[in-house]
Design an enzyme around this catalytic site. Structure first.
Site: not given
Length: 359
Positions: A40, A153
């Site tokens: 991320s 993600d």
């Protein structure tokens, strides 16, 4: 010493990582970093360090200023702030002279996970891939399509991607995360690498500000991370041997653990997903490159030995299409199909029984 650095997913708390890494690079030198990994926002921080563009990263963090959650959502959905931030982060002239590993999850047409290694000259594929790897559904808008797959993600399956760093020849792996209850998984504990895992929230009394992108809050996080980075780097600089380094790491973690035990985990959702989807991190081909990420590898041909007819064979499953077709109308056929593909053992092609061993 050679270091591997793992930067976890953290939303706004990525400012801690940036401050910490500024201090670390000042004290240890960027050339001491042998490899990086990230999930991320940690992957974005890792990219800037690997491309030797730390000032660019620092500018991005110091220009964020969203007064509330609604302004963040409005900026992402209607004002395209993610693409604008990426325009600041990436440049066509970038060269990554430090390899980075990015947690990557594709959700369609099937759920798949890789630690994708990125190094060398920047390409447009890097941007497309990174946009998918750091985008969380709903929070950052729709999922990104990359190589005909939906990406999201990578922190969903591994928010603290330490494992790929253990494949490198490093003296110490430093893990910067934000989970006071985090413990290294078994394969990392059994590794011959020295691993220092620290919760950067400890340097700021566990301030719960994951979605706080106000300028003042980010500056406070950045400065706290910077001071903690100076403190830790000074301690590590005094280590002259591997044994001394190992003892120092154990002392740091022991003293921090006493402080961490006072607090509950603040962001539990990524940790719960990581525990639930552990099996995707343990497949043999989990570490790959951007080019080979979705190349189909032929399945190995397994041979077995049947206990009933004493013959060597390649076991095959025998799907009963007649049963499937005659019962589809009330659902048993579908249930049978699911059971067959998920659980049923293959059978011996000679005696049709299913009592065999793989060899």
């Amino acid at each position: 010493m050679k270091f591997g650095i793992c930067l976890s997913g953290a939303l706004s708390k990525g400012a801690y990582q940036t401050g910490f890494m500024e201090a670390f690079i000042e004290k240890m030198g960027r050339e001491s970093i042998a490899c990086l990994s990230g999930a991320s926002v940690g992957a974005c921080n890792a990219y800037a360090i690997a491309a030797n563009q730390f000032n660019r990263l620092k500018t991005i963090w110091h220009t964020f200023d969203y007064p509330n959650l609604f302004s963040i959502w409005k900026g992402i959905v209607f004002q395209n702030h993610i693409d604008k931030t990426f325009n600041q982060l990436f440049d066509d002239q970038d060269v990554l002279d430090i390899p980075i590993y990015v947690s990557s999850v594709s959700t369609f047409p099937k759920l798949d996970f890789h630690y994708v290694k990125i190094e060398g000259s920047y390409t447009e594929d890097v941007r497309k891939f990174m946009k998918g790897a750091v985008g969380f559904p709903i929070l950052t808008g729709p999922q990104t399509i990359y190589k005909k797959r939906l990406h999201t993600d990578g922190g969903i399956i591994d928010n603290i991607p330490v494992y790929p760093l253990t494949t490198h020849d490093v003296d110490l792996i430093i893990v910067l995360h934000f989970d006071p209850k985090y413990t290294l998984e078994k394969r990392l504990q059994l590794s011959d690498k020295t691993i220092l895992e620290i919760d950067l929230s400890v340097c700021n009394a566990y301030m719960k500000k994951s979605f706080d992108f106000r300028h003042g809050t980010l500056t406070q996080m950045y400065d706290s991370g910077y001071q903690y980075g100076l403190q830790l780097s000074d301690i590590l600089l005094n280590c002259k041997t591997a044994d001394q380094l190992r003892k120092t790491v154990n002392q740091i973690m022991k003293s921090e653990q006493a402080e961490r035990s006072k607090y509950k985990a603040l962001d539990t959702i990524p940790s719960k997903f990581n525990r639930l989807l552990t099996k995707y991190r343990h497949k043999t081909s989990v570490i790959t490159t951007l080019e080979n990420q979705y190349k189909d590898n032929p399945k190995p041909e397994y041979h077995g030995f049947c206990h009933d007819c004493n013959k060597k064979m390649t076991p095959k499953k025998h799907f009963r299409w007649i049963f499937f077709g005659s019962t589809w109308w009330f659902g048993l056929g579908l249930l049978y199909a699911l059971y067959f593909w998920l659980f049923q053992k293959p059978g011996c092609p000679y005696c049709k029984k299913r009592h065999f061993d793989y060899i």
